[in-house]
Design a protein around this motif. Structure first.
Motif, PDB file in Angstrom:
ATOM      1  N   THR B  13       0.842  -1.181   0.000  1.00  0.00           N
ATOM      2  CA  THR B  13       0.000   0.000   0.000  1.00  0.00           C
ATOM      3  C   THR B  13       0.888   1.246   0.000  1.00  0.00           C
ATOM      4  OG1 THR B  13      -1.888   1.065   1.082  1.00  0.00           O
ATOM      5  CG2 THR B  13      -0.174   0.145   2.497  1.00  0.00           C
ATOM      6  N   ALA B  14       0.260   2.385  -0.010  1.00  0.00           N
ATOM      7  CA  ALA B  14       1.005   3.643  -0.092  1.00  0.00           C
ATOM      8  C   ALA B  14       0.974   4.371   1.245  1.00  0.00           C
ATOM      9  CB  ALA B  14       0.413   4.511  -1.191  1.00  0.00           C
ATOM     10  N   THR B  15       1.895   5.297   1.399  1.00  0.00           N
ATOM     11  CA  THR B  15       1.908   6.097   2.619  1.00  0.00           C
ATOM     12  C   THR B  15       0.598   6.857   2.766  1.00  0.00           C
ATOM     13  OG1 THR B  15       2.984   7.897   1.415  1.00  0.00           O
ATOM     14  CG2 THR B  15       4.415   6.403   2.660  1.00  0.00           C
ATOM     15  N   GLY B  16       0.165   6.988   3.999  1.00  0.00           N
ATOM     16  CA  GLY B  16      -1.066   7.697   4.283  1.00  0.00           C
ATOM     17  C   GLY B  16      -2.312   6.842   4.252  1.00  0.00           C
ATOM     18  N   GLN B  17      -2.202   5.642   3.749  1.00  0.00           N
ATOM     19  CA  GLN B  17      -3.365   4.766   3.635  1.00  0.00           C
ATOM     20  C   GLN B  17      -3.657   4.050   4.949  1.00  0.00           C
ATOM     21  OE1 GLN B  17      -5.399   4.499   0.762  1.00  0.00           O
ATOM     22  NE2 GLN B  17      -4.172   6.339   0.393  1.00  0.00           N
ATOM     23  N   ARG B  18      -4.775   3.338   4.943  1.00  0.00           N
ATOM     24  CA  ARG B  18      -5.203   2.550   6.105  1.00  0.00           C
ATOM     25  C   ARG B  18      -5.409   1.103   5.665  1.00  0.00           C
ATOM     26  NH1 ARG B  18      -8.753   3.078  10.813  1.00  0.00           N
ATOM     27  NH2 ARG B  18     -10.094   1.250  10.941  1.00  0.00           N
ATOM     28  N   VAL B  19      -4.972   0.162   6.511  1.00  0.00           N
ATOM     29  CA  VAL B  19      -5.158  -1.254   6.200  1.00  0.00           C
ATOM     30  C   VAL B  19      -5.668  -1.986   7.426  1.00  0.00           C
ATOM     31  CG1 VAL B  19      -3.339  -1.277   4.435  1.00  0.00           C
ATOM     32  CG2 VAL B  19      -2.779  -1.864   6.805  1.00  0.00           C
ATOM     33  N   THR B  20      -6.260  -3.144   7.179  1.00  0.00           N
ATOM     34  CA  THR B  20      -6.750  -4.003   8.256  1.00  0.00           C
ATOM     35  C   THR B  20      -6.183  -5.394   8.082  1.00  0.00           C
ATOM     36  OG1 THR B  20      -8.809  -2.770   8.481  1.00  0.00           O
ATOM     37  CG2 THR B  20      -8.771  -5.016   9.343  1.00  0.00           C
ATOM     38  N   LEU B  21      -5.559  -5.886   9.145  1.00  0.00           N
ATOM     39  CA  LEU B  21      -5.017  -7.240   9.175  1.00  0.00           C
ATOM     40  C   LEU B  21      -5.935  -8.099  10.033  1.00  0.00           C
ATOM     41  CD1 LEU B  21      -2.667  -5.406   8.291  1.00  0.00           C
ATOM     42  CD2 LEU B  21      -1.147  -6.758   9.738  1.00  0.00           C
ATOM     43  N   ARG B  22      -6.171  -9.296   9.586  1.00  0.00           N
ATOM     44  CA  ARG B  22      -7.117 -10.170  10.271  1.00  0.00           C
ATOM     45  C   ARG B  22      -6.430 -11.411  10.810  1.00  0.00           C
ATOM     46  NH1 ARG B  22     -12.945 -11.557   9.689  1.00  0.00           N
ATOM     47  NH2 ARG B  22     -13.134 -13.738  10.313  1.00  0.00           N
ATOM     48  N   ASN B  59       4.418  -1.371  22.764  1.00  0.00           N
ATOM     49  CA  ASN B  59       4.774  -0.124  22.095  1.00  0.00           C
ATOM     50  C   ASN B  59       3.940   0.094  20.851  1.00  0.00           C
ATOM     51  OD1 ASN B  59       6.814   0.391  23.986  1.00  0.00           O
ATOM     52  ND2 ASN B  59       8.241  -0.926  22.872  1.00  0.00           N
ATOM     53  N   ILE B  60       2.657   0.102  21.014  1.00  0.00           N
ATOM     54  CA  ILE B  60       1.763   0.265  19.871  1.00  0.00           C
ATOM     55  C   ILE B  60       1.511   1.742  19.626  1.00  0.00           C
ATOM     56  CG2 ILE B  60      -0.316  -0.007  21.314  1.00  0.00           C
ATOM     57  CD1 ILE B  60      -1.581  -1.448  18.848  1.00  0.00           C
ATOM     58  N   LEU B  61       1.673   2.144  18.366  1.00  0.00           N
ATOM     59  CA  LEU B  61       1.484   3.542  18.001  1.00  0.00           C
ATOM     60  C   LEU B  61       0.013   3.926  18.105  1.00  0.00           C
ATOM     61  CD1 LEU B  61       3.766   3.547  14.830  1.00  0.00           C
ATOM     62  CD2 LEU B  61       4.351   4.426  17.101  1.00  0.00           C
ATOM     63  N   GLU B  62      -0.234   5.210  18.304  1.00  0.00           N
ATOM     64  CA  GLU B  62      -1.623   5.683  18.372  1.00  0.00           C
ATOM     65  C   GLU B  62      -2.348   5.520  17.050  1.00  0.00           C
ATOM     66  OE1 GLU B  62      -1.242   9.086  21.872  1.00  0.00           O
ATOM     67  OE2 GLU B  62      -2.244   9.526  19.965  1.00  0.00           O
ATOM     68  N   ARG B  63      -1.596   5.457  15.958  1.00  0.00           N
ATOM     69  CA  ARG B  63      -2.190   5.252  14.629  1.00  0.00           C
ATOM     70  C   ARG B  63      -2.674   3.810  14.437  1.00  0.00           C
ATOM     71  NH1 ARG B  63       1.296   4.958  11.032  1.00  0.00           N
ATOM     72  NH2 ARG B  63       3.275   5.059  12.119  1.00  0.00           N
ATOM     73  N   PHE B  64      -2.290   2.948  15.355  1.00  0.00           N
ATOM     74  CA  PHE B  64      -2.673   1.535  15.266  1.00  0.00           C
ATOM     75  C   PHE B  64      -3.764   1.253  16.299  1.00  0.00           C
ATOM     76  CE2 PHE B  64       1.810  -0.069  13.805  1.00  0.00           C
ATOM     77  CZ  PHE B  64       1.766   0.806  12.739  1.00  0.00           C
ATOM     78  N   SER B  65      -4.686   0.404  15.947  1.00  0.00           N
ATOM     79  CA  SER B  65      -5.705  -0.024  16.895  1.00  0.00           C
ATOM     80  C   SER B  65      -6.065  -1.465  16.602  1.00  0.00           C
ATOM     81  CB  SER B  65      -6.946   0.865  16.814  1.00  0.00           C
ATOM     82  OG  SER B  65      -7.569   0.715  15.540  1.00  0.00           O
ATOM     83  N   GLU B  75      -8.738  -8.126  14.648  1.00  0.00           N
ATOM     84  CA  GLU B  75      -8.269  -7.289  13.555  1.00  0.00           C
ATOM     85  C   GLU B  75      -7.329  -6.219  14.095  1.00  0.00           C
ATOM     86  OE1 GLU B  75     -12.178  -7.739  10.629  1.00  0.00           O
ATOM     87  OE2 GLU B  75     -11.663  -5.783  11.465  1.00  0.00           O
ATOM     88  N   LEU B  76      -6.283  -5.976  13.339  1.00  0.00           N
ATOM     89  CA  LEU B  76      -5.329  -4.917  13.648  1.00  0.00           C
ATOM     90  C   LEU B  76      -5.459  -3.873  12.554  1.00  0.00           C
ATOM     91  CD1 LEU B  76      -2.910  -3.926  15.420  1.00  0.00           C
ATOM     92  CD2 LEU B  76      -1.405  -5.126  13.807  1.00  0.00           C
ATOM     93  N   ASN B  77      -5.805  -2.660  12.946  1.00  0.00           N
ATOM     94  CA  ASN B  77      -5.987  -1.569  12.006  1.00  0.00           C
ATOM     95  C   ASN B  77      -4.795  -0.626  12.069  1.00  0.00           C
ATOM     96  OD1 ASN B  77      -8.838  -2.211  11.222  1.00  0.00           O
ATOM     97  ND2 ASN B  77      -9.132  -1.867  13.407  1.00  0.00           N
ATOM     98  N   LEU B  78      -4.214  -0.379  10.919  1.00  0.00           N
ATOM     99  CA  LEU B  78      -3.058   0.515  10.825  1.00  0.00           C
ATOM    100  C   LEU B  78      -3.454   1.678   9.931  1.00  0.00           C
ATOM    101  CD1 LEU B  78      -0.396  -2.263  10.018  1.00  0.00           C
ATOM    102  CD2 LEU B  78      -1.271  -1.592  12.248  1.00  0.00           C
ATOM    103  N   SER B  79      -3.347   2.901  10.427  1.00  0.00           N
ATOM    104  CA  SER B  79      -3.773   4.047   9.639  1.00  0.00           C
ATOM    105  C   SER B  79      -2.630   5.035   9.463  1.00  0.00           C
ATOM    106  CB  SER B  79      -4.961   4.730  10.311  1.00  0.00           C
ATOM    107  OG  SER B  79      -4.596   5.196  11.591  1.00  0.00           O
TER     108      SER B  79
END
Lengths: 115, 114
Positions: B13-22, B59-65, B75-79
Motif C-alpha cells: 500500500t502507499a503512505t497515508g493509507q489505512r489497512v486491516t489485518l485479520r 509499544n503500539i502507536l496511536e495510529r494503530f488499533s 483485527e489490527l488496524n493501521l492508519s
C-alpha cells in the motif's frame, strides 16, 4: 520478565545434538523458561517450556540448572530443517499490568546446521 | 500448521493509507496477541486481547488499533501509514494468558508501504 542472554550464533553438524545455552541469572521463582524458534520469516514456533524440572517433548529437551540461572535447549539429532533463530524467553504467570501475557523476544541464537 | 490463520499474506500500500489485518485464533483459544517484526526492531509485542477485552499494550502507536470480536477473531488496524510501518505482523493465540500457556503464532502478514 527476566532478561536472557544467548550467544548470537552457533553451528552444528547434521545428525549431531545441538545444545543451545541461555543465561537468565535474574529469573524469579515463579518465572518460566520458554524456547521458541523462527525459521526464515515464518511465524515463531513454540518448542518447549519449563519451570524447575527438566522437560522433554517430541521436539527437544530443556535442561534447567538447579539454581535456575541458566538453561540449555537440546535438539538431539539436528537436521537441516532445524536451521533457525532460537529464542530463550523468561516469562511470569499472570503478572497483570502492561506485561500481562506478552513474550519479550531478544536477539536469539542463529543456529546453522551443516550437512 | 499452528492453527492460527492470518490474512492477507502480503499487503502493499502507499503512505497515508489505512489497512486491516485479520487473525483467527486456534479453536478454543481466548487470547490473541499482535507482534510486529521489522529489520531494525526485531519482534515486538503490540497488544493483547482476552475474550474480547484489551489486556495489555506494548509499544503500539496511536495510529494503530485492534479489537477482538465475539467470535474471537481479531483485527489490527493501521492508519496514516508511514514507510517505517513496513514489517511482518504476527498474530498469536493461547488458551489463557501468561505462563504457563504457550502462544501459537500465525504465518504473518507482510506489509509493504511504498
Amino acid at each position: 520478565d527476566a532478561k536472557t542472554t544467548q550467544p548470537p550464533s552457533m553451528d552444528c553438524a547434521e545428525g549431531r545434538a545441538a545444545n543451545l545455552p541461555c543465561n537468565h541469572s535474574t529469573i524469579s521463582g515463579n518465572e518460566y523458561v520458554y524456547w521458541y524458534r523462527q525459521i526464515h520469516s515464518q511465524g515463531p514456533q513454540y518448542i518447549i517450556h519449563g519451570l524447575k524440572n527438566n522437560e522433554t517433548n517430541e521436539m527437544a529437551s530443556l535442561i534447567i540448572t538447579e539454581d535456575r540461572k541458566s538453561s540449555t535447549l537440546i535438539l538431539p539429532h539436528a537436521t537441516l530443517r532445524d536451521t533457525a533463530v532460537y529464542y530463550c524467553i523468561v516469562r511470569a504467570p499472570n503478572a497483570g499490568g502492561t506485561s500481562y501475557g506478552k513474550l519479550t523476544f531478544g536477539q536469539g541464537t542463529i543456529l546453522t546446521v551443516h550437512p | 500448521d499452528s492453527g492460527v490463520t492470518q490474512t492477507p499474506k502480503h499487503l502493499i500500500t502507499a503512505t497515508g493509507q489505512r489497512v486491516t489485518l485479520r487473525c483467527s485464533p486456534r479453536s478454543g483459544d481466548l487470547s490473541v496477541y499482535w507482534y510486529q517484526q521489522s529489520l531494525d526492531q526485531g519482534l515486538q509485542f503490540l497488544i493483547q486481547y482476552y475474550n474480547g477485552e484489551e489486556r495489555a499494550k506494548g509499544n503500539i502507536l496511536e495510529r494503530f488499533s485492534a479489537q477482538q470480536f465475539p467470535d474471537l477473531h481479531s483485527e489490527l488496524n493501521l492508519s496514516s501509514l508511514e514507510l517505517g510501518d513496513s514489517a511482518l505482523y504476527f498474530c498469536a493465540s493461547s488458551v489463557g494468558t501468561g505462563a504457563p500457556h504457550e502462544q501459537f503464532f500465525g504465518p504473518g502478514t507482510r506489509l509493504t508501504v511504498l
